[in-house]
Design an enzyme around this catalytic site. Structure first.
Site, PDB file in Angstrom:
ATOM      1  N   SER A 188       9.519  66.086  33.461  1.00  0.00           N
ATOM      2  CA  SER A 188      10.753  66.407  32.736  1.00  0.00           C
ATOM      3  C   SER A 188      10.641  67.834  32.220  1.00  0.00           C
ATOM      4  CB  SER A 188      10.909  65.458  31.543  1.00  0.00           C
ATOM      5  OG  SER A 188      11.926  65.916  30.689  1.00  0.00           O
ATOM      6  N   TYR A 201       7.127  61.157  24.435  1.00  0.00           N
ATOM      7  CA  TYR A 201       7.759  61.237  25.756  1.00  0.00           C
ATOM      8  C   TYR A 201       7.405  62.567  26.428  1.00  0.00           C
ATOM      9  CZ  TYR A 201      11.369  61.851  29.318  1.00  0.00           C
ATOM     10  OH  TYR A 201      12.024  62.104  30.499  1.00  0.00           O
TER      11      TYR A 201
END
Ligand SMILES: NC(=O)c1ccc[n+]([C@@H]2O[C@H](COP(=O)([O-])OP(=O)(O)OC[C@H]3O[C@@H](n4cnc5c(N)ncnc54)[C@H](OP(=O)(O)O)[C@@H]3O)[C@@H](O)[C@H]2O)c1
Length: 313
Positions: A188, A201
């Site tokens: 990401s 995350y």
């Protein structure tokens, strides 16, 4: 003295230009020129008959599955829900006339699931692995106040990190033996820019990126391509963005773009507007780190407050 100074400044300018070009030319090639003017040099059909996609029933994973089926790849689709897997398999089989196999497992569970997966993959010539499955918190949150914290943190680490490591461990040996294969690991953009309130995350995605980078070097000489893909916002269930925009494209549009970067960039946002965004944030952060951190923190706090208000109503 002055001619010496003139020579030195000329040399300094030359070094500066070389350094800028060393960054600018590859950036332009990997993000814009290569994907859009030349396209990926990879022919999936030559790698093997089967592609595996984890997290394949929705969003980015489903779009990778459809795009690979369009290239003639048979698919192994892996997610939690058997009914959803069956629906997606049926939809893709009938549209693209390929074979599918589904495996229903939950990647937050213990490593025993990998024996099940390995057993199911036995005898398949796998040319492509897309490690797409991933999870995050339901909204930005401070580390100490994540709801159901112990379980949530364990699940994120297990799903985002352990899955990628184990799936590579299962699939790589046969790829190395055949001296060909592509592994696409979905990280990401959050891994490479400041991202407070999504700390665990983002850190899990930084693992995916670093793991991919070094694995690519280790096995590049064996003919294996390992690509780390770092999307910005894509309109999916995870991002909770319903209406696609230029900056937050649909999963299909995003994947169509990302596929063009395979064999061109081994670390990529996969979509040039995201590359521009990543570059802009990182330049601002490099020049004014404290200001950038404060700005991003207040933006994330505003997103958190909005999500909490929505939950209350
Ligand atoms: N969307 C974005 O803006 C964005 C940005 C950057 C990176 N990413 C990354 O891109 C990847 C895909 O995200 P997405 O937005 O497409 O997600 P999504 O729309 O929420 O889809 C997630 C997929 O994974 C499956 N899944 C979820 N948890 C699972 C688990 N524990 N075990 C097995 N399967 C599971 C889901 O199916 P079931 O529910 O049937 O299991 C679904 O098929 C993730 O790694 C994410 O971190 C997304």
């Amino acid at each position: 003295m002055s001619s010496w100074l003139g020579w030195f400044s000329g040399f300094a300018v030359f070094v500066l230009i070389v350094q800028i070009l060393r960054f600018v030319v590859p950036w332009l090639y990997e993000n814009i020129i290569g994907p859009n003017f030349f396209g990926s040099p990879i022919k999936f059909g030559e790698l093997g008959e089967w592609a595996i996609v984890t997290g394949a029933t929705e969003g980015i994973g489903k779009s990778y599955a459809k795009a690979l089926a369009k290239e003639g790849q048979n698919l192994v689709l892996i997610s939690r829900s058997k009914p959803k897997l069956d629906d997606v398999a049926k939809e893709i089989e009938s549209k693209y006339q390929i074979q599918t196999k589904t495996i229903a497992v939950d990647f937050t569970e213990s490593t025993e699931i990998y024996s099940t997966i390995e057993q199911q993959l036995k005898d398949l010539k796998v040319g492509v692995l897309v490690n797409n499955v991933g999870m995050s918190y339901s909204n930005p949150e401070y580390f100490l106040t994540i709801p159901n914290r112990d379980k949530m943190l364990g699940d994120i680490v297990t799903c985002n990190i352990v899955s990628v490591t184990n799936m590579c461990k299962i699939v790589l040996p046969a790829m190395v033996e055949r001296q060909k294969g592509v592994i696409i690991n979905i990280s990401s953009m959050a891994a490479t820019i400041p991202n407070p309130l999504l700390t665990v995350y983002s850190a899990s995605k930084a693992f995916v990126d670093k793991f991919s980078e070094d694995l690519a070097t280790e096995y590049g000489k064996k003919g294996i391509i390992v690509q780390s893909v770092l999307p910005g916002f894509v309109a999916t269930n995870m991002s909770k963005i319903r209406k696609p925009t230029w900056m937050a494209p649909s999963a299909d549009r995003y994947v169509a773009s990302a596929l063009k970067t395979i064999g061109i960039a081994r670390h990529t946002t996969g979509y040039y507007p995201h590359a521009i965004m990543q570059l802009t944030i990182n330049i601002i952060h490099a020049l004014l780190p404290e200001t950038a951190n404060r700005f991003i923190l207040s933006h994330m706090e505003a997103l958190r407050a909005k999500a909490l208000r929505k939950k209350e109503t």
